[in-house]
Scaffold this active site. Sequence first.
Site, PDB file in Angstrom:
ATOM      1  N   LYS A 165      64.326 -21.648  91.962  1.00 31.23           N
ATOM      2  CA  LYS A 165      63.213 -21.071  91.183  1.00 31.23           C
ATOM      3  C   LYS A 165      62.985 -19.636  91.641  1.00 31.23           C
ATOM      4  CE  LYS A 165      58.404 -22.149  89.923  1.00 31.23           C
ATOM      5  NZ  LYS A 165      57.266 -23.053  90.172  1.00 31.23           N
TER       6      LYS A 165
ATOM      7  N   SER B 198      55.238 -24.975  85.977  1.00 33.43           N
ATOM      8  CA  SER B 198      55.863 -23.673  85.899  1.00 33.43           C
ATOM      9  C   SER B 198      57.358 -23.676  86.231  1.00 33.43           C
ATOM     10  CB  SER B 198      55.154 -22.708  86.846  1.00 33.43           C
ATOM     11  OG  SER B 198      55.361 -23.086  88.183  1.00 33.43           O
TER      12      SER B 198
ATOM     13  N   SER C   8      53.661 -28.272  89.156  1.00 28.59           N
ATOM     14  CA  SER C   8      54.734 -27.411  88.638  1.00 28.59           C
ATOM     15  C   SER C   8      56.153 -27.903  88.891  1.00 28.59           C
ATOM     16  CB  SER C   8      54.590 -26.002  89.200  1.00 28.59           C
ATOM     17  OG  SER C   8      53.646 -25.289  88.458  1.00 28.59           O
TER      18      SER C   8
END
Lengths: 474, 106
Positions: free
Chosen positions: A75, A150, A174
């Site tokens: 990420k 996210s 997330s």
Amino acid sequence: MSKGLTISMARDALRSGKTSAVELTRDYIRNIKKSDLNAFVTVDEKGALAGAAAADQAIRSSHAQPLTGIPLAIKDVVSTKGLRTTASSKILDGYIPPFDATVVEKLKEQNAVFLGKTNLDEFAMGSSTENSAYGPTLNPADKERVPGGSSGGSAAAVAGDLCVAALGSDTGGSIRQPASLCGIYGFKPTYGRVSRYGLLAMASSLDQIGPLTKTAADAKILYEAITSYDKLDSTSLKVTPAKARPLEGLKVGLPKEFFESDGLDDGVRRSVEKGIDALKKMGCVVKDISLPASPFALAVYYIIMPVEVASNLSRFDGIKYGSSVAGQAKTLQDVYIKTRSKYFGAEAKRRIVLGTYVSSAGYYDAYYGQAQKAREAIKMEFERVFREVDVVAGPTSPTPAFKFGEKVNDPLQMYLSDIYTVPVNLAGIPSISVPVEPVDGLPVGMQLSGRFDDDATILDLAVAYENYVGGNRG
Amino acid sequence: MAKSSISTHEAARVASLAKLALEKDDLEKYACQLDEILGYVGKVNGLVQDTQKGANSKLATRELKNIWRADAVCPSPVSIEDLLADVPELEGTHIKVPAILGGDDE
């Protein structure tokens, strides 16, 4: 070769010489280039191939470790030395970290291969990746729908076979919510079990890095590779982790508040109930419980998190690194204001203003002070419940993946996507989303949460569940 | 959207505390959205009151412990050159910033 490939399968193929890390990496790079999911912000073809060549060397010289040669995605909120790290924000568009996050260092020690950095909602603020400055990521199960967020880029990359597994971060859901919406496994470890050093901070008392994978067994392998005490993270846990409990007769609590809430989709409820039936058949003892404070958790979260966001994001001022209007501004104050106003996106600004408001003189006690007390009430409630049961089960997200644009203009509706995941972050406990039966072709996740530091039990239960239902349904 | 109880003036003041300058349209939108969010998060008071009533005692936040380390000089894992590589404006090995006060006297 890369289709549906898990860490365990890739490891076997690499060690038996059926494929090489370089070959596997090329496969994934090809998949990424062909893909229209927009799962990656940065693809590091050169770095990945160099890493793969080193991995092949390690395998040849019998120095292979669990993740040697495994192509992973990270990420883009986790710092990677020499590789652009943007947090999907224009304010870090050209930022090249001068150091690696501890988790990256640990994976490098194993000669894992890094394909690139995945898309997210700016600074991990959102539940759909629609808040990314680099455009939204598409859900591989239905490209008209969001992958969640996210960590939506990581989830789509795993589900769409653009990597074997990925790292995400979870502040209020997330990792688990996008895992649920994309039909994969996503694990948020106990707060303090994985170092946050090098993670671009959103809300420091809640953030935790964890794996997104195709199988529960993979989640365990990746988690074990990144968990450690780290003196560079002052909230890192030093005590030896608790051992896994025996699964036979494990008590699973079903909070009535999770199943009775208004926003829960009927199809999601039915799928999760089927998942719970499977847990019963596996020998778990299921029991109705109550978490009366949990419906307040999202409100508590939306006070505490923005206060920490406002504080953490104050470092982005155009002076030391990142995008800047320096050179065009007359005063220091001008550099701060113009840089931040120009480069932060709408959701980041909204949360900074909200956090500044609720922590400003005159409002601090009414909002932040009360929220801290309420957080304590939520923690105490989990502690009480975990005296009766070993695991709390329920839906991960109230709905399957929603369409693009459906919630992006209504922040409160978007925030409600995380209604079941947020209480877990406030309590700091471990929690995994496992795929259950899809609804109309759309993936659904069941959330299994455990006692503080009971990561091993939660992962073992997820592995046992996966074996029982016959593997990943995604 | 209903008229916000947070004025755009107040929203602008809070934004300026956070070193943000927002456009007028954005201020109006944010003021309304903040109002709605604040209305929602206001329900935490109910939880605190209910819990205190149930437990017959006041809720306190758990005692936090500071984590200290020795104030000792140790080598940095990152070199000064690497750290300075991302700085927008440099003069030698110094970070260059404009005037703190004024601006016209530069």
